[in-house]
Design a protein around this motif. Structure first.
Motif, PDB file in Angstrom:
ATOM      1  N   LEU A  32     -40.570 -11.589   0.788  1.00  0.00           N
ATOM      2  CA  LEU A  32     -41.917 -11.510   0.240  1.00  0.00           C
ATOM      3  C   LEU A  32     -42.928 -12.163   1.182  1.00  0.00           C
ATOM      4  O   LEU A  32     -43.993 -11.598   1.468  1.00  0.00           O
ATOM      5  CB  LEU A  32     -41.952 -12.193  -1.135  1.00  0.00           C
ATOM      6  CG  LEU A  32     -43.323 -12.396  -1.777  1.00  0.00           C
ATOM      7  CD1 LEU A  32     -44.034 -11.071  -1.949  1.00  0.00           C
ATOM      8  CD2 LEU A  32     -43.165 -13.114  -3.104  1.00  0.00           C
ATOM      9  N   ARG A  33     -42.597 -13.358   1.692  1.00  0.00           N
ATOM     10  CA  ARG A  33     -43.519 -14.051   2.594  1.00  0.00           C
ATOM     11  C   ARG A  33     -43.747 -13.272   3.883  1.00  0.00           C
ATOM     12  O   ARG A  33     -44.863 -13.217   4.398  1.00  0.00           O
ATOM     13  CB  ARG A  33     -42.981 -15.449   2.913  1.00  0.00           C
ATOM     14  CG  ARG A  33     -43.167 -16.455   1.777  1.00  0.00           C
ATOM     15  CD  ARG A  33     -42.921 -17.880   2.268  1.00  0.00           C
ATOM     16  NE  ARG A  33     -41.543 -18.049   2.727  1.00  0.00           N
ATOM     17  CZ  ARG A  33     -40.544 -18.408   1.923  1.00  0.00           C
ATOM     18  NH1 ARG A  33     -40.763 -18.618   0.636  1.00  0.00           N
ATOM     19  NH2 ARG A  33     -39.328 -18.567   2.406  1.00  0.00           N
ATOM     20  N   SER A  34     -42.670 -12.656   4.404  1.00  0.00           N
ATOM     21  CA  SER A  34     -42.818 -11.890   5.645  1.00  0.00           C
ATOM     22  C   SER A  34     -43.741 -10.692   5.446  1.00  0.00           C
ATOM     23  O   SER A  34     -44.527 -10.345   6.335  1.00  0.00           O
ATOM     24  CB  SER A  34     -41.450 -11.436   6.154  1.00  0.00           C
ATOM     25  OG  SER A  34     -40.859 -10.502   5.275  1.00  0.00           O
ATOM     26  N   LEU A  35     -43.688 -10.070   4.274  1.00  0.00           N
ATOM     27  CA  LEU A  35     -44.585  -8.949   3.993  1.00  0.00           C
ATOM     28  C   LEU A  35     -46.018  -9.434   3.815  1.00  0.00           C
ATOM     29  O   LEU A  35     -46.974  -8.810   4.303  1.00  0.00           O
ATOM     30  CB  LEU A  35     -44.133  -8.215   2.728  1.00  0.00           C
ATOM     31  CG  LEU A  35     -42.865  -7.359   2.825  1.00  0.00           C
ATOM     32  CD1 LEU A  35     -42.531  -6.763   1.462  1.00  0.00           C
ATOM     33  CD2 LEU A  35     -43.022  -6.242   3.846  1.00  0.00           C
ATOM     34  N   ALA A  36     -46.185 -10.554   3.123  1.00  0.00           N
ATOM     35  CA  ALA A  36     -47.535 -11.068   2.860  1.00  0.00           C
ATOM     36  C   ALA A  36     -48.230 -11.496   4.143  1.00  0.00           C
ATOM     37  O   ALA A  36     -49.456 -11.376   4.268  1.00  0.00           O
ATOM     38  CB  ALA A  36     -47.452 -12.233   1.876  1.00  0.00           C
ATOM     39  N   GLU A  37     -47.455 -11.993   5.107  1.00  0.00           N
ATOM     40  CA  GLU A  37     -48.034 -12.483   6.357  1.00  0.00           C
ATOM     41  C   GLU A  37     -48.228 -11.387   7.397  1.00  0.00           C
ATOM     42  O   GLU A  37     -48.851 -11.616   8.436  1.00  0.00           O
ATOM     43  CB  GLU A  37     -47.132 -13.581   6.933  1.00  0.00           C
ATOM     44  CG  GLU A  37     -47.073 -14.835   6.059  1.00  0.00           C
ATOM     45  CD  GLU A  37     -45.986 -15.792   6.489  1.00  0.00           C
ATOM     46  OE1 GLU A  37     -45.265 -15.457   7.472  1.00  0.00           O
ATOM     47  OE2 GLU A  37     -45.835 -16.853   5.860  1.00  0.00           O
ATOM     48  N   ALA A  38     -47.683 -10.192   7.129  1.00  0.00           N
ATOM     49  CA  ALA A  38     -47.813  -9.099   8.090  1.00  0.00           C
ATOM     50  C   ALA A  38     -49.271  -8.647   8.183  1.00  0.00           C
ATOM     51  O   ALA A  38     -49.996  -8.605   7.178  1.00  0.00           O
ATOM     52  CB  ALA A  38     -46.924  -7.923   7.673  1.00  0.00           C
ATOM     53  N   ALA A  39     -49.674  -8.280   9.388  1.00  0.00           N
ATOM     54  CA  ALA A  39     -51.076  -7.882   9.600  1.00  0.00           C
ATOM     55  C   ALA A  39     -51.313  -6.414   9.264  1.00  0.00           C
ATOM     56  O   ALA A  39     -52.454  -5.988   9.092  1.00  0.00           O
ATOM     57  CB  ALA A  39     -51.458  -8.153  11.060  1.00  0.00           C
ATOM     58  N   THR A  40     -50.249  -5.629   9.178  1.00  0.00           N
ATOM     59  CA  THR A  40     -50.398  -4.189   8.945  1.00  0.00           C
ATOM     60  C   THR A  40     -50.530  -3.899   7.449  1.00  0.00           C
ATOM     61  O   THR A  40     -50.001  -4.635   6.613  1.00  0.00           O
ATOM     62  CB  THR A  40     -49.174  -3.437   9.499  1.00  0.00           C
ATOM     63  OG1 THR A  40     -47.995  -3.971   8.901  1.00  0.00           O
ATOM     64  CG2 THR A  40     -49.090  -3.595  11.002  1.00  0.00           C
TER      65      THR A  40
END
Length: 309
Positions: A32-40
């Motif tokens: 979840l955190r990796s998706l939230a921090e993604a710029a795309t």
């Protein structure tokens, strides 16, 4: 199932209900955190239109919430809730965070309950498990209340669970319509093309259309004369005389392989008598495993014959 997908749109996050997810543990916080921090931008999530419940994309939905967003892009699904769950399982096998083994087994139990007429291979293709694992789960599952007499395979064909019934039906059709093609008989009786060929050959030899191993309690299901099947070594001799095998590399390889593996009833007498006692259970287990592999090979060849004829 693609026909159940509707148009895309943007909806308020507050209007959505959480997914009936196949994930036992729920949302994975690290993913979840990796998706939230993604710029795309995040791809659209899939939403069941009639209930507004998320079908696929809970991680993306939660990521949008963490980003402070109030709306999210969606693609609508217009099928039933059962099909929505099935789509969620399939979607999570092909993208995003993979389903765990426990997730897939739990999903298999649900699909067995909602689609009891699906074959083990059909369910396996949707859950990423082997058909043997699905069969084992089906045997020990207590959730299946509906009793079915036939199942739908991955090719869309309906086949009886009791193959002896299909063989008997094929024998009756052959007797009534001797000029019917093998494919016509297979379609009418609900059994594979190779099985119809075997039934026809057994009838020609005056045998019961149902092999002994497939009869309840080994009792013949017709009044036809029961003749012992040919010895495996005799069958191998016939194959050795086949030009299509003798004069091709693949054929000669097959014959050499069969020479090493085919045994006749009673050939193991010396093995049984000379085997140390402490090895008997191990060899017995190995023999059963080999028998299972042979059966799997027979099923594969029969399935290939069905599509090539």
């Amino acid at each position: 199932m693609e026909d159940e997908l509707g148009e895309e749109g943007v909806v308020p996050i507050a209007a959505l209900l959480p997914a009936d997810s196949p994930r036992i543990a729920g949302v994975d916080q690290e993913h979840l955190r990796s998706l939230a921090e993604a710029a795309t931008p995040l791809p659209p999530i899939l939403v069941h239109r009639s209930s507004m419940r998320v079908v696929d994309g809970m991680h993306r939905l939660e990521a949008a919430v963490l980003r402070g967003e109030h709306e999210i892009a969606v693609e609508f699904f217009d099928g039933s809730e059962q099909l929505a769950f099935l789509h969620a399982v399939r979607a999570n096998l092909t993208h995003g965070l993979p389903l765990s083994r426990a997730d897939r087994e739990a999903a298999t139990i649900r699909i067995i309950t909602s689609h009891p007429d699906w074959s083990d291979r059909m369910i396996a293709s949707s859950t990423g498990l082997s058909d043997k694992t699905v069969a084992a789960i089906r045997r020990r599952s207590t959730t299946q209340a509906v009793q079915v007499t036939a199942r739908v395979g991955t090719d869309g064909r309906v086949r009886p669970l009791n193959s002896s019934e299909g063989r008997q039906r094929a024998a009756e059709i052959i007797a009534a319509r001797p000029d019917a093609s093998l494919r016509e008989v297979a379609r009418a009786s609900g059994i594979a093309l190779g099985t119809v060929r075997d039934v026809k050959e057994r009838l020609r030899r005056g045998e019961d259309p149902v092999p002994v191993r497939r009869r309840p309690n080994g009792v013949p299901q017709s009044r036809m004369r029961v003749v012992e099947p040919p010895d495996p070594l005799e069958t191998l001799q016939v194959l050795r005389r086949d030009p299509s095998l003798r004069f091709t590399d693949a054929g000669r390889h097959t014959l050499r392989w069969l020479d090493l593996h085919v045994i006749s009833t009673g050939d193991w007498g010396g093995v049984v008598g000379g085997l140390p006692t402490h090895c008997t259970n191990v060899v017995a287990d190995l023999a059963r495993r080999c028998a299972a592999v042979w059966q799997e090979l027979a099923d594969e060849l029969e399935q290939r014959d069905q599509f090539s004829a």
